[in-house]
Motif scaffolding. Structure first.
Motif, PDB file in Angstrom:
ATOM      1  N   ARG A 125      -4.767  14.533  12.531  1.00 41.82           N
ATOM      2  CA  ARG A 125      -3.654  13.607  11.915  1.00 41.82           C
ATOM      3  C   ARG A 125      -3.507  13.626  10.502  1.00 41.82           C
ATOM      4  O   ARG A 125      -2.431  13.621   9.579  1.00 41.82           O
ATOM      5  N   MET A 133       0.821  -1.143  -0.181  1.00 42.51           N
ATOM      6  CA  MET A 133       0.000   0.149   0.056  1.00 42.51           C
ATOM      7  C   MET A 133       0.824   1.232   0.028  1.00 42.51           C
ATOM      8  O   MET A 133       1.796   1.287   0.848  1.00 42.51           O
ATOM      9  N   ALA A 180      -4.504 -11.871  11.657  1.00 42.96           N
ATOM     10  CA  ALA A 180      -4.748 -10.450  10.861  1.00 42.96           C
ATOM     11  C   ALA A 180      -4.327  -9.206  11.352  1.00 42.96           C
ATOM     12  O   ALA A 180      -3.933  -8.365  10.859  1.00 42.96           O
ATOM     13  N   PHE A 181      -4.017  -9.288  12.872  1.00 47.42           N
ATOM     14  CA  PHE A 181      -3.289  -8.017  13.614  1.00 47.42           C
ATOM     15  C   PHE A 181      -2.350  -8.437  14.198  1.00 47.42           C
ATOM     16  O   PHE A 181      -2.232  -8.701  15.500  1.00 47.42           O
ATOM     17  N   LYS A 229     -10.010   3.664   8.733  1.00 50.85           N
ATOM     18  CA  LYS A 229      -9.938   4.088   9.953  1.00 50.85           C
ATOM     19  C   LYS A 229     -11.321   5.240  10.188  1.00 50.85           C
ATOM     20  O   LYS A 229     -11.702   5.161  11.298  1.00 50.85           O
ATOM     21  N   SER A 246      -0.488   5.250  16.787  1.00 48.65           N
ATOM     22  CA  SER A 246      -1.397   5.727  15.673  1.00 48.65           C
ATOM     23  C   SER A 246      -1.103   6.769  14.737  1.00 48.65           C
ATOM     24  O   SER A 246      -1.573   7.204  13.684  1.00 48.65           O
ATOM     25  N   LEU A 247      -0.170   7.647  15.327  1.00 50.42           N
ATOM     26  CA  LEU A 247       0.219   8.763  14.631  1.00 50.42           C
ATOM     27  C   LEU A 247       1.487   8.455  13.541  1.00 50.42           C
ATOM     28  O   LEU A 247       1.748   9.054  12.634  1.00 50.42           O
ATOM     29  N   HIS A 255       4.556  -8.923   1.939  1.00 49.65           N
ATOM     30  CA  HIS A 255       4.514  -7.823   2.742  1.00 49.65           C
ATOM     31  C   HIS A 255       4.576  -8.458   4.152  1.00 49.65           C
ATOM     32  O   HIS A 255       3.871  -9.392   4.737  1.00 49.65           O
ATOM     33  N   ASP A 282       2.664   6.302  10.927  1.00 49.91           N
ATOM     34  CA  ASP A 282       2.235   5.291  10.019  1.00 49.91           C
ATOM     35  C   ASP A 282       3.299   3.948  10.125  1.00 49.91           C
ATOM     36  O   ASP A 282       4.413   4.372   9.897  1.00 49.91           O
ATOM     37  N   ASP A 283       2.789   3.028  10.287  1.00 52.16           N
ATOM     38  CA  ASP A 283       3.887   1.703  10.003  1.00 52.16           C
ATOM     39  C   ASP A 283       3.057   0.856   8.927  1.00 52.16           C
ATOM     40  O   ASP A 283       2.182   0.112   9.332  1.00 52.16           O
ATOM     41  N   LEU A 284       3.555   0.843   7.756  1.00 54.63           N
ATOM     42  CA  LEU A 284       3.238   0.005   6.824  1.00 54.63           C
ATOM     43  C   LEU A 284       3.569  -0.999   6.525  1.00 54.63           C
ATOM     44  O   LEU A 284       3.591  -1.915   5.783  1.00 54.63           O
ATOM     45  N   TYR A 288      -5.169   3.945   3.024  1.00 52.91           N
ATOM     46  CA  TYR A 288      -4.622   3.475   4.540  1.00 52.91           C
ATOM     47  C   TYR A 288      -5.693   4.036   5.591  1.00 52.91           C
ATOM     48  O   TYR A 288      -6.161   3.619   6.641  1.00 52.91           O
ATOM     49  N   ARG A 343      -3.062  15.464   4.532  1.00 47.53           N
ATOM     50  CA  ARG A 343      -2.631  14.859   3.606  1.00 47.53           C
ATOM     51  C   ARG A 343      -3.829  14.046   2.855  1.00 47.53           C
ATOM     52  O   ARG A 343      -3.569  13.442   1.927  1.00 47.53           O
ATOM     53  N   ASN A 396      -9.692  -6.427   6.963  1.00 41.83           N
ATOM     54  CA  ASN A 396      -9.316  -6.801   8.723  1.00 41.83           C
ATOM     55  C   ASN A 396     -10.125  -6.046   9.545  1.00 41.83           C
ATOM     56  O   ASN A 396     -10.689  -6.423  10.319  1.00 41.83           O
ATOM     57  N   LEU A 405       1.097   5.246   0.284  1.00 47.22           N
ATOM     58  CA  LEU A 405       0.486   6.650   0.969  1.00 47.22           C
ATOM     59  C   LEU A 405       0.346   7.371  -0.215  1.00 47.22           C
ATOM     60  O   LEU A 405      -0.275   8.476   0.058  1.00 47.22           O
TER      61      LEU A 405
END
Ligand code: HEM
Ligand SMILES: [Cu+2]
Lengths: 208, 621
Positions: free
Chosen positions: A166, A1, B103-104, A179, B599-600, B549, B602-604, A175, A170, A25, A3
């Motif tokens: 946040r 993915m 999944a997580f 949310k 959450s701030l 991934h 991003d961890d892709l 992504y 952008r 998910n 961004l």
């Protein structure tokens, strides 16, 4: 993915909330989580119904005397409307219209905050009348049920605000679309729970 | 990370485990921690049996005895059995459905650390003024009257670890719904995956009532709420309802996954397809469903009334039907099979009569009038140990031997394994069979001692004697584990030779990304099908080799759970110590700030490139 992929309303997928595996998910996981939340609230409702109007010998508080329907009616209208405005926000999310989405979310947040303001006023009012948390089994169960809902509202507001801040710079992508989507699902859930509180606690309390 | 050749220092390995999001490593974390608590709970059990070995004993005091039985039950159920089950779910389910992870992955790690810190918190009560002492069921009239902080440790500790359990449950549900390999339809899912699925659904709906119950208890004890205090209009029976609405599904959460493990073992070592697969699936789902309808059979003597008792009695008896379906299907799986009696298979075969005994006593208790006699006697203790030890613990031991090669690429010693098995089985029956009769003779459960004139001496002595066998059996098991680790003899893929499902088709040691190419599932027992057709690779692929991934490791789950741990101390000492509120705030800050970081930022994740996969090593990390 990625961004940085730029979309147009035409190239934006129809179901942006679950067009990636991560999105899917989140989507399924959050629905399931709401299932668990349902049993959580069901337990609180059951407790409340079992303890309603129950207190120490000679307690004078009853649902009939305590609740004021006009106030609760306003609160209900505020929250129902905020559910509607969050639907508008998701409508714009689906059309890849970021600005409109943020704007409608902003309105949602304001309505939710107003609701919360009324709730705080209501609680404060009860406490001043002597109906505080440890006054009776009735009071404990009332504040716990309605207060847990209020806490959910507060969390929902915080969630919306953080998402809006946040992503303000952008815009939408695959992504963050899921949310936004699940945050609005959460908001609807809170609304549905309130409908039950309005009916079971307040209407049945005053009329039943 | 993937290759065995790489030797890493202790620090690096530790850091790796503290930050891992890999389901295979989280499985090992669950196994080690759950195993540790199993030993702790086992020691508590031995103390109980020492105390009861002779009449009028004063080995421990009455108060300490209450703490020991409470911690024994709570530890075994929440901190040993469930985490050990999660160990196998984590180790096996993703491989069994052809997925690269759950999944997580991040939440998977968070779930583990919450269980870990919740368990530590609960056990610290031993050193901080005394453990909880109101039984694992913690009935409100007892727990509200309990002095000290034991009950608060119980409520807060279970709250934290229960949160972890809920997360794990949702995670497995989503994994199974969304991440099955192409061709793996629901009716091709191996039974362990099916039972994980149903048990996770039970977790999802059963844990929130416990959460509520625990909160009400916390509020009553700490904030002067009145839920259970009848002088203020409260009602202590509410706790009983909430606890058992959780508690009965909980016992099925403990047994269903083990039904799955046994199903795999029976099919593998009978070298036959599982008999009645669809009936098995249906029975699993039905048990899960009925499991929510029967909680009041724990409350027959509470006074709910004849009508309620009758309804719950009938509903309870109904569960015996799908359970019977399963028993017959296992028997028929063995029928005509070419059976190999490995240690795992021995456990599986022994499980059938043991569990049937527990089921039969269960149905006896389910007839409400009879239960007035049996309730709160040693008969109940015998019943639930036959189902939990004869079912869940035998299942865990079977699974340990069966899946050990999958998790560690080595094999536990079969001879030692069989010695453990026989000692354990004999000891278990010595200890618990006779407790049925102690119960019928009127010995109440949860009493710290009894008189010499009550006629219970001999049976109690026999019971305590049996416990020694089990302790020796577990010790031999530990020796077996140490020996196996020390020898470190790799066994490679499909070590049993008769693997039927995808997890055995994967090369050993399992690459950290699991499947280089997503497999195509061509039927039930897909590995067996491939082997029958002479496919050397054991898999048909659904895709060409491509980039994979992967999620990044993260320390945040550890910190988040740690914050709750710190905060819980603040909550516990609130109103007593000046530092309590600051500590509570500090703990919550740690948790929320780390959540915010998560959450701030991003961890892709990252990609393993195709080229790295193509060279033999299978990619580097
Ligand atoms: C045919 C299936 C079963 C039936 C009909 C059944 C029935 C019952 C009944 C009626 C009681 C309450 C007795 C009393 O307290 O007076 C009971 C207690 C209990 N059962 Fe079962 N049961 C069954 C299977 C299981 C299984 C599979 C497990 C766990 C794996 C289990 C674990 C327990 C536990 C832990 C208790 C005691 C809880 C306590 O009071 O501390 N049961 N069972
Ligand atoms: Cu039960």
């Amino acid at each position: 993915m990625d961004l940085n992929t730029k979309y147009t309303p035409q190239s934006w997928p129809q179901h942006a909330e679950n067009s990636t595996l991560e999105g899917k998910n989140k989507f399924v996981g959050f629905w399931l989580f709401l299932g668990g939340e349902t049993t959580l609230f069901a337990s609180l409702f059951a407790t409340y119904l079992a303890l309603k109007n129950k207190g120490p010998e000679g307690m004078e508080f009853t649902t009939q005397e305590l609740y004021q329907l006009p106030l609760v009616f306003i609160m209900t209208m505020l929250l129902l409307t905020s559910s509607l405005t969050s639907v508008y926000a998701m409508y714009h999310m689906k059309n890849y219209n970021f600005k409109a989405m943020q704007a409608w979310l902003m309105i949602t947040v304001l309505l939710g905050a107003a609701f919360l303001g009324f709730e705080i006023y209501e609680f404060n009012h009860y406490v001043h009348e002597g109906f505080n948390y440890s006054q009776s089994a009735f009071s404990s169960s009332f504040f716990t049920l309605v207060g847990t809902h209020g806490l959910h509202v507060l969390i929902g507001l915080g969630w919306f605000i953080l998402l809006m801040l946040r992503n303000s710079k952008r815009g939408l992508n695959l992504y963050n679309a899921p949310k936004y989507y699940i945050a609005s699902l959460y908001w609807h859930f809170i609304d549905v729970v309130w409908v039950f509180i309005f009916t079971v606690v307040y209407l049945m309390g005053v009329a039943g | 990370m993937s290759s065995i050749a790489q030797k890493k220092g202790f620090g690096a390995t530790l850091w790796d485990y503290l930050t891992t999001v890999d389901h295979k490593k989280i499985a090992i974390l669950y196994l080690v921690t759950g195993g540790f608590f199993f030993i702790v709970g086992g020691i508590e059990a031995m103390l109980i049996r020492i105390q009861l070995a002779k009449p009028d004993n004063d080995f421990v005091s009455a108060g300490l005895y209450n703490e020991i039985i409470t911690m024994h039950g709570t530890t075994m159920i929440f901190l040993a059995a469930m985490p050990l089950i999660f160990a196998f779910m984590n180790a096996v389910v993703p491989l069994q459905i052809g997925a690269r992870d759950v999944a997580f992955p991040f939440l998977n790690s968070l779930g583990f650390w919450m269980f870990f810190f919740g368990g530590i918190f609960l056990n610290l009560s031993w050193f901080l003024g005394g453990a909880p002492d109101a039984g694992w069921t913690s009935y409100a009239s007892l727990s509200l009257a309990s002095p000290g902080h034991g009950i608060d440790f119980y409520a807060l500790g279970l709250q934290i670890s229960g949160g972890g359990t809920l997360i794990a449950g949702i995670n497995f549900l989503v994994t199974i719904i969304n991440m099955r390999a192409p061709g793996m339809t629901y009716m091709r899912m191996p039974l362990f995956t099916w039972s994980t699925f149903v048990a996770s659904a039970l977790i999802l709906f059963a844990f929130p009532p416990l959460t509520v119950g625990l909160f009400l208890m916390i509020f009553d004890r700490m904030f002067d709420a009145n839920f259970f205090d009848h002088t203020m209009g409260g009602n202590t029976v509410i706790w009983e309802h909430l606890f058992w609405i959780f508690g009965h599904p909980e016992v099925y959460i403990l047994i269903l996954p083990m039904f799955g493990v046994f199903s795999e073992i029976f099919a593998t070592f009978s070298r036959k397809r599982l008999f009645g697969y669809s009936a098995m699936v249906f029975a699993t789902v039905l048990i899960g469903f009925l499991g929510f309808m029967v909680w009041a059979h724990h409350m027959f003597t509470t006074g709910l009334g004849a009508t309620a008792n009758a309804i719950f009695a009938v509903a309870t008896m109904a569960i015996a039907v799908p359970t019977g379906v399963k028993i017959f299907n296992w028997l028929l799986t063995m029928w005509g099979g070419s059976i190999k009696f490995t240690t795992a298979m021995l456990y599986a075969v022994a499980f059938i009569p043991m569990f049937v005994i527990g089921g039969v006593t269960g149905v006896m208790q389910a007839s409400a009038p009879l239960d007035y006699q049996l309730h709160d006697s040693y008969f109940i203790v015998a019943h639930f140990h036959y189902v939990i030890v004869g079912g869940t613990v035998l299942g865990l031991l079977a699974g340990l031997h069966f899946y050990w090669p999958l998790m560690f690429n080595t094999m536990l010693d079969e001879t030692l394994g069989k010695i453990t098995f026989w000692l354990f089985l004999i000891g278990f029956n010595l200890t618990f069979f006779i407790q049925h009769f102690l119960g019928l003779l009127g010995m109440p459960r949860r009493v710290f001692t009894y008189g010499a004139d009550q006629g219970w001496d001999l049976f109690n002595l026999i019971s305590s004697f049996g416990a020694i066998f089990m302790a020796v059996a577990v010790t031999i098991l530990l020796i077996n584990i140490v020996k196996t680790i020390a020898q470190n003899k790799a066994v490679g893929r499909d070590p049993w030779g008769d693997g039927r499902t995808l997890e055995w088709a994967i090369p050993q040691p399992v690459p950290f990304y699991n499947f280089k190419q997503t497999p195509l599932v061509r039927g039930l027992d897909t590995f067996w099908i491939e082997k029958q057709e002479g496919n050397k690779e054991g898999m048909t692929y659904a895709e060409p080799v491509g980039d994979i991934h992967m999620p990044h490791n993260s320390f945040i789950p550890f910190v988040m759970a740690f914050g709750l741990f710190v905060g819980a101390f603040g909550a516990l000492y609130n109103g007593e110590q000046a530092w309590a509120v600051p500590v509570l705030i500090l703990g919550l800050l740690i948790t929320f700030l780390s959540m915010g970081t998560r959450s701030l930022k991003d961890d892709l994740g990252y990609h393993i490139h195709k080229e790295d996969l193509m060279d033999k090593k299978g990619g580097k990390h």
